[in-house]
Motif scaffolding. Structure first.
Motif, PDB file in Angstrom:
ATOM      1  N   GLN A  93      43.311  44.195  41.378  1.00  0.00           N
ATOM      2  CA  GLN A  93      43.040  45.579  41.767  1.00  0.00           C
ATOM      3  C   GLN A  93      42.701  45.681  43.254  1.00  0.00           C
ATOM      4  O   GLN A  93      43.110  46.632  43.934  1.00  0.00           O
ATOM      5  CB  GLN A  93      41.915  46.164  40.911  1.00  0.00           C
ATOM      6  CG  GLN A  93      42.262  46.286  39.443  1.00  0.00           C
ATOM      7  CD  GLN A  93      43.557  47.049  39.206  1.00  0.00           C
ATOM      8  OE1 GLN A  93      43.786  48.095  39.792  1.00  0.00           O
ATOM      9  NE2 GLN A  93      44.411  46.509  38.352  1.00  0.00           N
ATOM     10  N   CYS A  94      41.976  44.710  43.760  1.00  0.00           N
ATOM     11  CA  CYS A  94      41.615  44.704  45.177  1.00  0.00           C
ATOM     12  C   CYS A  94      42.863  44.527  46.040  1.00  0.00           C
ATOM     13  O   CYS A  94      43.032  45.212  47.054  1.00  0.00           O
ATOM     14  CB  CYS A  94      40.595  43.602  45.455  1.00  0.00           C
ATOM     15  SG  CYS A  94      39.916  43.666  47.134  1.00  0.00           S
ATOM     16  N   CYS A 101      45.888  50.683  51.310  1.00  0.00           N
ATOM     17  CA  CYS A 101      45.104  51.068  52.481  1.00  0.00           C
ATOM     18  C   CYS A 101      45.843  50.704  53.766  1.00  0.00           C
ATOM     19  O   CYS A 101      45.919  51.509  54.696  1.00  0.00           O
ATOM     20  CB  CYS A 101      43.731  50.408  52.433  1.00  0.00           C
ATOM     21  SG  CYS A 101      42.602  51.014  53.704  1.00  0.00           S
ATOM     22  N   ALA A 155      44.643  47.796  46.222  1.00  0.00           N
ATOM     23  CA  ALA A 155      43.931  48.764  47.068  1.00  0.00           C
ATOM     24  C   ALA A 155      44.076  48.407  48.547  1.00  0.00           C
ATOM     25  O   ALA A 155      44.253  49.300  49.385  1.00  0.00           O
ATOM     26  CB  ALA A 155      42.455  48.819  46.677  1.00  0.00           C
ATOM     27  N   ARG A 169      38.943  54.030  48.592  1.00  0.00           N
ATOM     28  CA  ARG A 169      39.330  53.209  47.436  1.00  0.00           C
ATOM     29  C   ARG A 169      39.297  51.723  47.785  1.00  0.00           C
ATOM     30  O   ARG A 169      38.896  50.892  46.966  1.00  0.00           O
ATOM     31  CB  ARG A 169      40.712  53.617  46.927  1.00  0.00           C
ATOM     32  CG  ARG A 169      40.713  54.947  46.182  1.00  0.00           C
ATOM     33  CD  ARG A 169      42.043  55.236  45.500  1.00  0.00           C
ATOM     34  NE  ARG A 169      43.131  55.392  46.452  1.00  0.00           N
ATOM     35  CZ  ARG A 169      43.471  56.529  47.042  1.00  0.00           C
ATOM     36  NH1 ARG A 169      42.793  57.634  46.782  1.00  0.00           N
ATOM     37  NH2 ARG A 169      44.485  56.572  47.882  1.00  0.00           N
ATOM     38  N   CYS A 170      39.696  51.392  48.990  1.00  0.00           N
ATOM     39  CA  CYS A 170      39.694  49.984  49.410  1.00  0.00           C
ATOM     40  C   CYS A 170      38.259  49.455  49.532  1.00  0.00           C
ATOM     41  O   CYS A 170      37.976  48.337  49.110  1.00  0.00           O
ATOM     42  CB  CYS A 170      40.453  49.845  50.732  1.00  0.00           C
ATOM     43  SG  CYS A 170      40.828  48.132  51.163  1.00  0.00           S
ATOM     44  N   ALA A 195      37.038  48.836  45.986  1.00  0.00           N
ATOM     45  CA  ALA A 195      37.707  47.683  45.371  1.00  0.00           C
ATOM     46  C   ALA A 195      37.214  46.375  45.973  1.00  0.00           C
ATOM     47  O   ALA A 195      37.000  45.397  45.246  1.00  0.00           O
ATOM     48  CB  ALA A 195      39.219  47.800  45.532  1.00  0.00           C
TER      49      ALA A 195
END
Length: 118
Positions: free
Chosen positions: A100-101, A108, A104, A23-24, A27
């Motif tokens: 959003q980043c 993480c 994430a 996911r990271c 993102a």
């Protein structure tokens, strides 16, 4: 001749950290690309650079964990540091892709810390 088994931790219980890393990566790649479309791209350069570094270290970390590398624990430490830096940088910007980043990256870093401690 058979190769000896790696001296790393068993591959069990690594799905959560692999999912967080994936996911990271996504993102960070999305954020870096979307940042290139912002009005003040020069202001976004530190964000873009950290996004790229973060995505790359997450890819490497995921590969090391997935294959049970004895070196995964060393790489995870760097991954945590870069995720935290990327999170702080992205949190400075009001854009949805940065927000959003940042989320994430934070998730993480937390998943990597938990994995590293166990």
């Amino acid at each position: 001749m058979q190769m000896p088994a790696p001296a790393a931790r068993p591959r069990q219980n690594n799905q959560a950290v692999l999912d967080a890393l994936s996911r990271c990566i996504a993102a960070c790649e999305l954020c870096a690309d979307a940042s290139l479309d912002e009005k003040d791209v020069p202001m976004m350069v530190p964000c873009i650079r950290l996004d790229r570094d973060c995505a790359d270290i997450c890819r490497l970390t995921a590969a090391f964990i997935a294959r049970g590398s004895a070196h995964a624990q060393h790489v995870i430490k760097e991954c945590i540091e870069i995720c935290q830096k990327c999170q702080r940088e992205c949190a400075k910007h009001p854009y949805d892709h940065c927000i959003q980043c940042a989320k994430a990256c934070q998730a993480c870093a937390e998943a990597c810390k938990e994995y590293h401690q166990n």
